[in-house]
Design an enzyme around this catalytic site. Sequence first.
Site, PDB file in Angstrom:
ATOM      1  N   GLU A 149      23.446 -75.471-125.228  1.00  0.00           N
ATOM      2  CA  GLU A 149      23.508 -74.597-126.394  1.00  0.00           C
ATOM      3  C   GLU A 149      24.009 -75.277-127.662  1.00  0.00           C
ATOM      4  OE1 GLU A 149      23.580 -71.787-122.864  1.00  0.00           O
ATOM      5  OE2 GLU A 149      24.374 -73.766-123.365  1.00  0.00           O
ATOM      6  N   ALA A 177      17.466 -68.796-122.729  1.00  0.00           N
ATOM      7  CA  ALA A 177      17.037 -67.659-123.551  1.00  0.00           C
ATOM      8  C   ALA A 177      15.640 -67.908-124.109  1.00  0.00           C
ATOM      9  CB  ALA A 177      18.023 -67.443-124.691  1.00  0.00           C
ATOM     10  N   GLU A 190      23.650 -70.714-116.431  1.00  0.00           N
ATOM     11  CA  GLU A 190      24.691 -69.683-116.381  1.00  0.00           C
ATOM     12  C   GLU A 190      24.385 -68.667-115.284  1.00  0.00           C
ATOM     13  OE1 GLU A 190      26.643 -69.080-120.674  1.00  0.00           O
ATOM     14  OE2 GLU A 190      24.457 -68.882-120.715  1.00  0.00           O
ATOM     15  N   GLY A 250      21.104 -70.423-120.418  1.00  0.00           N
ATOM     16  CA  GLY A 250      21.284 -69.198-119.648  1.00  0.00           C
ATOM     17  C   GLY A 250      20.781 -69.297-118.227  1.00  0.00           C
TER      18      GLY A 250
END
Length: 321
Positions: free
Chosen positions: A191, A123, A171, A168
């Site tokens: 995270e 992110a 992910e 992310g």
Amino acid sequence: MAASLGGLGLLQGRVRLAAVAAASSPLSRPGARGLVRGGAARSPTGRGYSSEAKGEEELRVLYLDEESQGIVVLGLNRSRAKNALNKNLIKMMSKAVDALKSDKKVRTVIFRSEVPGIFCAGADLQERAKMHSSEVSSFVSKARATINEMANLPVPTIAAIDGTALGGGLELALACDIRVAASSAKMGLVETKLAIIPGAGGTQRLPRTIGVSLAKELIFSARIVDGEEAKSIGLISHVVEQNESGDAAYRRALALAQEFLPQGPLAIRVAKLAINQGMEVDLVTGLAIEEACYAQTIPTKDRIEGLLAFKEKRPPRYKGE
């Protein structure tokens, strides 16, 4: 009537019915814009998803030609931010994926980075720091939905990880069917270092990929692994030594995608559907899903063409019909 690529929505409905029927069986039990290296590319009219805020194309969509026709490459290109996922990039990715899922000419999608040494840093924390808490929740929901849309593309997807994939970014790669990485690439769900958890599918897809215990260990510790370790734990399918141009994983991903091209396109889509849905249920239900999916390939023109080509000892000419 021959099944068509556009009939997969109907097939998904039939698969759900098959799952319900199998679940009621007493035998059912829970548990069980440029030239892309390695292929010529063209930028399709109206399909360049570029940043509205700045001139840089933050997401490049390239349709390959010649021996790679049918392969589409989505290239992350936020060089100034290490391909960090911000509102604009998520919006562009969603728009691109929405166009791809209804394009019957698409055979395989490769996700890669056009920024050397980086796949995706996760992110955009600079943008995140300016968000109100309510905006954060909305953004994470949109990112999760977009990555789910990627995972649900009806064609094979390959993540080519030539650099760092964190948070992310990993992910995003986990949502792909196959992952290929350079040995020098770094990957991790980090995270918990920021006192949050993976929010775009990481807590669900990582344990399904490498096992529950090891996934917990990696998430709890925010550990980062390289390509060699990622291969040893099953996080990626292939590891390659990085080359001078920094695109070794992409080249391997392209070679894999080219292996898929000669096969029946409808069969591949149905096979992906059968595998994805079957992995979420018990074996008896999964076999019912397979039966429903297999039935859809029987009346197709491609199946007849495959048998004829075998008899005539020539390569089949599949049309996805």
